[in-house]
Design an enzyme around this catalytic site. Structure first.
Site, short mmCIF file in Angstrom:
data_model
loop_
_atom_site.label_atom_id
_atom_site.label_comp_id
_atom_site.label_asym_id
_atom_site.label_seq_id
_atom_site.Cartn_x
_atom_site.Cartn_y
_atom_site.Cartn_z
N ARG A 36 -8.10 0.39 16.67
CA ARG A 36 -8.47 0.57 15.27
C ARG A 36 -9.43 -0.58 14.99
O ARG A 36 -10.40 -0.73 15.72
CB ARG A 36 -7.23 0.62 14.36
CG ARG A 36 -7.53 1.34 13.04
CD ARG A 36 -6.33 1.46 12.11
NE ARG A 36 -6.05 0.22 11.42
CZ ARG A 36 -5.12 0.09 10.47
NH1 ARG A 36 -4.38 1.12 10.12
NH2 ARG A 36 -4.91 -1.07 9.88
N LYS A 50 0.81 -1.23 0.00
CA LYS A 50 0.00 0.00 0.00
C LYS A 50 0.84 1.27 0.00
O LYS A 50 0.41 2.30 -0.50
CB LYS A 50 -0.98 0.00 1.17
CG LYS A 50 -0.36 0.19 2.52
CD LYS A 50 -1.41 -0.02 3.61
CE LYS A 50 -0.86 0.37 4.97
NZ LYS A 50 -1.56 -0.30 6.06
C1 LIG Z 1 -0.66 -1.11 6.63
C2 LIG Z 1 -0.98 -2.38 7.30
C3 LIG Z 1 0.03 -3.30 7.55
C4 LIG Z 1 1.49 -3.04 7.21
O1 LIG Z 1 2.05 -2.12 8.11
P1 LIG Z 1 3.60 -1.71 8.05
O2 LIG Z 1 3.79 -0.88 9.26
O3 LIG Z 1 3.80 -0.97 6.79
O4 LIG Z 1 4.38 -2.98 8.09
C5 LIG Z 1 -0.31 -4.49 8.15
N1 LIG Z 1 -1.59 -4.75 8.48
C6 LIG Z 1 -2.59 -3.89 8.26
C7 LIG Z 1 -3.97 -4.26 8.67
C8 LIG Z 1 -2.33 -2.68 7.66
O5 LIG Z 1 -3.32 -1.82 7.45
#
Ligand SMILES: *Cc1c(COP(=O)(O)O)cnc(C)c1O
Length: 354
Positions: free
Chosen positions: A129, A34
């Site tokens: 969250r 992402k």
């Molecule tokens: C963005 C996200 C991740 C990845 O997080 P990083 O800090 O970039 O490793 C993992 N799980 C969820 C649910 C996310 O939204």
């Protein structure tokens, strides 16, 4: 012209390092794309590092990956919207979920095209969250097992993102306990216990990860070689796979305090200035429309960011090299995750193999 240079070799290297580290401890990784908006070339670099699954927060980005021919399993990270369950079932191999009404709709959508959609049920361990509350776990699982179109593949949690809660042996141990209680009560085996994101790496490196955690979703650590509790660099990884480049369009000696009565700037704040006398200033063709200015740092020594408007970045180059900071020269800026996230959609990307 501003350009975002991406070192594919560095990303592959980081992915390989993290994949080996996790593999030794029986942990599978979904590489999270992402931060680069599902860029298929970066996704390919992550896969080249040995990571076998990818994860994305947006359906548009999953679609982009699929269209580009990426054929590994793709997980949807952001819990799906009720209005998009059909596309979720069509595009994602698995989604993270926390709402029974959405899971019911996913089940219906899957059944209508003779599929079974895999899900991971998210449990909120205190970060506030996404995730069901632990007291609702058994009731939720009982309901999910009634839905014929979904398959419960495991439990997961997300920490550090909103509440900043640090993953520990205690809170992730709690997730394992919940998973084992579900297994005992419903006489089933959960394929995944997904213990979070890049913020879970310090716990792993300290050797304190509960042993049944067998999956992590890693984005920032692959792209930037950092864990995300303290943003420490991870041994043997690169932190500079992404560089933003812009061209100097003005260079002049000017005063350091604007002349005239000071009102609001372009963004509604009243700026304040320190009088440092006459300084050599440069402007590059990069601004707040392009990225998160607070997340970029000039690479060349002596270059200091003074401020930015939509399309101009103003620099103090008094102590920097005159040849490096002449009109027409390119300046490089290192970026953090926030800067990359903002830059990616509009950036002109240049891919380097090394
Ligand atoms: C963005 C996200 C991740 C990845 O997080 P990083 O800090 O970039 O490793 C993992 N799980 C969820 C649910 C996310 O939204």
């Amino acid at each position: 012209m501003t350009a975002l240079t991406i070192s594919l070799g560095k990303i592959t290297h980081n992915a390989r390092q993290l994949n080996e580290l996790c593999e030794q401890r029986g942990i599978e990784i979904s590489g999270v794309t992402k931060g680069v908006w599902g860029d298929p070339i970066v996704a390919g670099a992550i896969i080249d590092g040995g990571i076998k699954m990818l994860a994305e927060s947006r359906l548009e980005n999953i679609s982009r990956l699929r269209t580009a021919g990426i054929d590994c399993p793709l997980w949807l990270l952001r819990i799906p919207a009720l209005s998009e369950v059909k596309q979720v079932v069509a595009l994602a191999d698995l989604s993270l979920n926390s709402e029974l009404s959405v899971i019911a709709a996913l089940s219906e959508a899957a059944l209508s095209c003779n599929k079974k959609h895999a899900i991971i049920l998210m449990v909120d361990l205190g970060d506030l969250r996404e995730g069901i509350l632990p007291e609702d776990l058994f009731d939720s699982v009982a309901r999910i097992l009634e839905f014929q179109g979904v398959q419960l593949m495991g439990l997961g949690t997300n920490l550090s993102c909103y509440g900043g809660v640090i993953p520990t042996a205690t809170n992730l141990g709690q997730l394992v306990t919940y998973a084992e209680q579900v297994e005992a009560r419903f006489a089933m085996k959960l394929r995944y216990i997904s213990g979070g994101n890049s913020s879970s790496l310090p716990l792993l490196l300290a050797g304190d990860m509960p042993s049944r955690i067998n999956h992590l979703r890693l984005g920032e650590s692959i792209l930037f070689g950092r864990e995300t509790v303290k943003r420490n660099a991870l041994d043997g990884t690169y932190q500079d796979a992404f560089l933003f480049e812009a061209e100097i369009i003005e260079r002049k000696k000017k005063g350091s305090v604007p002349l005239g009565k000071i009102g609001e700037d372009a963004f509604g704040t009243i700026p304040r200035f320190q009088d440092r006398g006459e300084r050599v200033r440069a402007i590059v063709n990069l601004g707040r429309a392009d990225t998160e200015i607070a997340g970029i740092v000039p690479v060349a020594p002596g270059v200091e960011i003074l401020g930015a408007s939509s399309d101009h970045l103003i620099l103090d180059v008094t102590t920097a090299s005159e040849t490096q900071c002449a009109v027409g020269e390119k300046l490089c800026f290192s970026m953090n995750y926030a800067a990359l996230l903002r830059a990616m959609p509009g950036a002109c990307t240049v891919y380097k193999e090394t």
